[in-house]
Design a protein around this motif. Structure first.
Motif, mmCIF file in Angstrom:
data_model
loop_
_atom_site.group_PDB
_atom_site.id
_atom_site.type_symbol
_atom_site.label_atom_id
_atom_site.label_comp_id
_atom_site.label_asym_id
_atom_site.label_seq_id
_atom_site.Cartn_x
_atom_site.Cartn_y
_atom_site.Cartn_z
ATOM 1 N N MET A 1 -14.152 18.924 -8.831
ATOM 2 C CA MET A 1 -13.553 20.144 -8.296
ATOM 3 C C MET A 1 -13.505 20.108 -6.770
ATOM 4 N N ALA A 2 -14.566 19.608 -6.139
ATOM 5 C CA ALA A 2 -14.632 19.592 -4.678
ATOM 6 C C ALA A 2 -13.582 18.666 -4.076
ATOM 7 N N VAL A 3 -13.426 17.484 -4.648
ATOM 8 C CA VAL A 3 -12.453 16.534 -4.109
ATOM 9 C C VAL A 3 -11.032 17.056 -4.302
ATOM 10 N N LEU A 4 -10.747 17.632 -5.463
ATOM 11 C CA LEU A 4 -9.430 18.226 -5.688
ATOM 12 C C LEU A 4 -9.193 19.397 -4.732
ATOM 13 N N ALA A 5 -10.216 20.222 -4.518
ATOM 14 C CA ALA A 5 -10.074 21.364 -3.621
ATOM 15 C C ALA A 5 -9.809 20.920 -2.193
ATOM 16 N N ALA A 6 -10.489 19.873 -1.755
ATOM 17 C CA ALA A 6 -10.273 19.378 -0.396
ATOM 18 C C ALA A 6 -8.847 18.879 -0.221
ATOM 19 N N ARG A 7 -8.320 18.195 -1.237
ATOM 20 C CA ARG A 7 -6.936 17.733 -1.136
ATOM 21 C C ARG A 7 -5.973 18.912 -1.119
ATOM 22 N N ALA A 8 -6.223 19.923 -1.960
ATOM 23 C CA ALA A 8 -5.356 21.103 -1.977
ATOM 24 C C ALA A 8 -5.388 21.815 -0.626
ATOM 25 N N ALA A 9 -6.567 21.913 -0.020
ATOM 26 C CA ALA A 9 -6.672 22.531 1.302
ATOM 27 C C ALA A 9 -5.906 21.722 2.336
ATOM 28 N N GLU A 10 -5.929 20.409 2.196
ATOM 29 C CA GLU A 10 -5.190 19.553 3.128
ATOM 30 C C GLU A 10 -3.689 19.829 3.049
ATOM 31 N N GLU A 11 -3.215 20.256 1.886
ATOM 32 C CA GLU A 11 -1.806 20.576 1.718
ATOM 33 C C GLU A 11 -1.500 22.033 2.059
ATOM 34 N N GLY A 12 -2.489 22.795 2.502
ATOM 35 C CA GLY A 12 -2.245 24.139 2.980
ATOM 36 C C GLY A 12 -2.696 25.266 2.078
ATOM 37 N N LEU B 1 -13.627 13.748 3.358
ATOM 38 C CA LEU B 1 -12.702 14.707 2.784
ATOM 39 C C LEU B 1 -12.213 15.676 3.856
ATOM 40 N N PHE B 2 -11.034 16.228 3.636
ATOM 41 C CA PHE B 2 -10.460 17.186 4.582
ATOM 42 C C PHE B 2 -11.412 18.364 4.760
ATOM 43 N N PRO B 3 -11.727 18.750 6.009
ATOM 44 C CA PRO B 3 -12.670 19.858 6.246
ATOM 45 C C PRO B 3 -11.981 21.215 6.078
ATOM 46 N N ALA B 4 -11.970 21.722 4.872
ATOM 47 C CA ALA B 4 -11.285 22.984 4.588
ATOM 48 C C ALA B 4 -11.920 24.120 5.378
ATOM 49 N N ARG B 5 -11.079 24.912 6.041
ATOM 50 C CA ARG B 5 -11.570 26.053 6.817
ATOM 51 C C ARG B 5 -11.716 27.278 5.924
ATOM 52 N N LEU C 1 0.834 -1.190 0.000
ATOM 53 C CA LEU C 1 0.000 0.000 0.000
ATOM 54 C C LEU C 1 0.877 1.252 0.000
ATOM 55 N N THR C 2 0.383 2.318 -0.610
ATOM 56 C CA THR C 2 1.038 3.620 -0.542
ATOM 57 C C THR C 2 -0.017 4.672 -0.236
ATOM 58 N N VAL C 3 0.262 5.462 0.800
ATOM 59 C CA VAL C 3 -0.624 6.546 1.224
ATOM 60 C C VAL C 3 0.163 7.848 1.159
ATOM 61 N N VAL C 4 -0.438 8.882 0.565
ATOM 62 C CA VAL C 4 0.192 10.203 0.517
ATOM 63 C C VAL C 4 -0.457 11.066 1.592
ATOM 64 N N PRO C 5 0.290 11.395 2.664
ATOM 65 C CA PRO C 5 -0.289 12.186 3.749
ATOM 66 C C PRO C 5 -0.340 13.667 3.410
ATOM 67 N N ARG C 6 -0.754 14.448 4.388
ATOM 68 C CA ARG C 6 -0.880 15.889 4.196
ATOM 69 C C ARG C 6 0.464 16.543 3.877
ATOM 70 N N ASP D 1 0.480 24.934 -5.227
ATOM 71 C CA ASP D 1 1.718 25.715 -5.203
ATOM 72 C C ASP D 1 1.604 26.733 -4.078
ATOM 73 N N GLY D 2 2.045 26.342 -2.879
ATOM 74 C CA GLY D 2 1.916 27.231 -1.729
ATOM 75 C C GLY D 2 0.466 27.495 -1.402
ATOM 76 N N PRO D 3 0.049 28.774 -1.321
ATOM 77 C CA PRO D 3 -1.337 29.067 -0.937
ATOM 78 C C PRO D 3 -2.336 28.928 -2.074
ATOM 79 N N TRP D 4 -1.848 28.659 -3.294
ATOM 80 C CA TRP D 4 -2.738 28.608 -4.456
ATOM 81 C C TRP D 4 -2.852 27.202 -5.016
ATOM 82 N N ALA D 5 -4.047 26.886 -5.506
ATOM 83 C CA ALA D 5 -4.309 25.620 -6.190
ATOM 84 C C ALA D 5 -4.906 25.929 -7.552
ATOM 85 N N GLY D 6 -4.249 25.453 -8.601
ATOM 86 C CA GLY D 6 -4.727 25.714 -9.950
ATOM 87 C C GLY D 6 -5.524 24.544 -10.489
#
Length: 341
Positions: A292-303, A80-84, A55-60, A267-272
């Protein structure tokens, strides 16, 4: 050091290989203490693979966590990550254009002063245009002649990405004098938290994430066309960027051809966001919003806290979709096509 028994007989493992692409929480055996007590570690992230290799898991944060299936003690899918909610990151048109360029990197890049000449076998205008930000280090007429020569040597039209503010003063007038044709593109932005909260639960559950774009994903995102060189360039461009994620909604047929796809680069604070496509027979089912929602949640999880995308000013259908998701226009830039010399 393996856990006894096959994985399907472990009551705390409430997921299987069909959950690849989902967000999961797993516990694995990592060794034994001095008193022979087992030591476990937990990780939450996207399950990007599960096969006979493990198995391979990519964390935050940090790199992927890979381990043998025999060490899996517990596991389950999680929401999904609860984006604030947060305001858009500070940015100006120049910074956003440079961020977008990093998120869609051309196969070949060469500086012309502060400009960047980009080529990718003709795959998309962004990856085959001169990013005309700052001073080219030459008078504008000579700089444009150099652009024309560089692209002609590669069998490509001479395109420039022109942004005001950002591009040098007088460039638009010089382009007009040469008879260049311009096509406007909208640069749109939105807070990420709102995007991450979109989508119906049933549609969200169908989306899978991956770190790679395979042939099935590309079969729906068919912007490339042409021969092998264009296909190779397309793969290099879409896979390039700081932290790239691909989303897909698998179909039900034997080939599981995707019903919807999308791409996000963090890329830092932005997700394209880009490459959002839905198969003709699967439209109006909320799949684009779910992707879009699932990608956005992952991007928020990365900051990340802000999302951006670029859309042609004449693409009314896409603009309407993005309006509904909360995107507004930051600025408009132009693709200027130089006439053949």
């Amino acid at each position: 050091m393996a856990v006894e028994g096959p994985v399907q007989d472990r009551p705390e493992v409430r997921m299987d290989r069909s959950d690849v692409g989902r967000r999961v929480s797993v516990r694995r055996l990592t060794g034994f203490a001095d008193d022979n007590r087992p030591v476990f570690r937990d990780v939450i992230g996207v399950l990007v693979s599960w096969d006979d290799e493990g198995l391979t898991v990519v964390p935050r944060t940090g790199g992927p966590v890979s381990f043998d299936e025999r060490l899996l003690v517990a596991g389950k899918t999680v929401p999904l990550f609860p984006a604030r909610r947060a305001p858009l990151p500070p940015a100006d048109p120049v910074g956003l254009q440079r961020t977008a360029a990093r998120g869609w990197p051309a196969v070949e890049q060469e500086p012309l002063g502060e400009w960047t000449l980009r080529a990718s076998a003709g795959f998309t205008r962004r990856a085959n245009s001169a990013l005309a930000l700052g001073d080219p280090g030459l008078p504008l007429d000579r700089a444009l002649a150099a652009v024309r020569t560089w692209y002609a040597a590669r069998g490509l039209p001479a395109l420039l990405e022109v942004c005001t503010p950002g591009s040098p003063e007088g460039l638009r007038e010089e382009l007009d004098r040469l008879g260049a044709t311009c096509a406007p593109t909208l640069f749109r932005v939105a807070p990420l938290a709102g995007l991450a909260r979109g989508g119906a639960p049933a549609a969200l559950d169908r989306v899978r994430l991956s770190r790679t774009a395979d042939a099935a994903w590309l079969s729906l995102y068919r912007r490339a066309g042409g021969g092998p060189a264009v296909e190779e360039a397309a793969l290099r461009v879409v896979r390039g960027g700081p932290s790239v994620w691909f989303a897909g909604v698998p179909g039900a047929g034997p080939d599981r051809a995707p019903l919807a796809v999308g791409r996000c680069v963090v890329d830092g604070p932005w997700a394209g966001f880009g490459a959002v496509e839905v198969a003709a027979h699967a439209r109006r089912a909320g799949l684009a919003t779910a992707v879009m929602a699932v990608l956005a949640a992952r991007a928020a999880e990365e900051g990340a806290s802000g999302g951006y995308l670029q859309v042609e000013a004449e693409n009314s259908g896409a603009i309407a979709l993005y309006d509904g998701l909360g995107f507004t226009t930051s600025h408009t830039y132009q693709y200027a096509l130089l006439p053949q010399g």
